[in-house]
Design a protein around this motif. Structure first.
Motif: not given
Length: 142
Positions: A21-30, A48-55
């Motif tokens: 279940q933890d592996d399914q959780k969303p996570e940031f990559k800034f 400034t803009v911090f851009e992130f991707t949901n990995i």
């Protein structure tokens, strides 16, 4: 002995399910987690803009983006960010006082890491006063 083995098997099973279940959780990559503005003129807000991707696999939802002082304003992506998609956190710093600064922004979400800390740094330099006009005026008329 069989009971102990059964209990161990159940514990390992629950641990495996929790990990899956933890592996399914969303996570940031800034793209960056710390931004250095360098030297900025006093009285000129900077952004400034911090851009992130949901990995992660599930949608990433930002619950709150809170600067630690009133001199900083945050705006951010308010809709869920799907797996593989990008989101933005826009930070504006009000450079009112001339001094070095180091400000933290606390990002709260449903990610594996529920709190993320972004940092902005720089130095506000005082505006120089305009130089007085030099020269003499001669103007006597009779």
């Amino acid at each position: 002995m069989k009971k102990i083995l059964l209990i161990c098997a159940v514990i390992i099973g629950f641990a495996s399910i929790a990990k899956a279940q933890d592996d399914q959780k969303p996570e940031f990559k800034f793209n960056e987690e710390k931004h250095d503005f360098g030297k900025i003129p006093q009285g000129t807000p900077v952004t400034t803009v911090f851009e992130f991707t949901n990995i992660g696999k599930e949608p990433l939802i930002l619950a709150d983006v809170r600067p630690t002082c009133g001199c900083t304003i945050a705006d951010y992506t308010k809709v869920p960010v799907k797996s593989g998609d990008k989101g933005l956190i826009k930070i504006t710093y009000n450079a009112a006082a001339a001094y070095p600064f180091n400000k933290t922004i606390v990002v709260t979400s449903n990610a594996k890491t529920p709190q993320k800390f972004l940092v902005i740094v720089g130095e506000v330099v005082a505006k120089t006063a305009p130089a007085p006009a030099t020269g003499t005026t001669t103007g006597t008329s009779n």
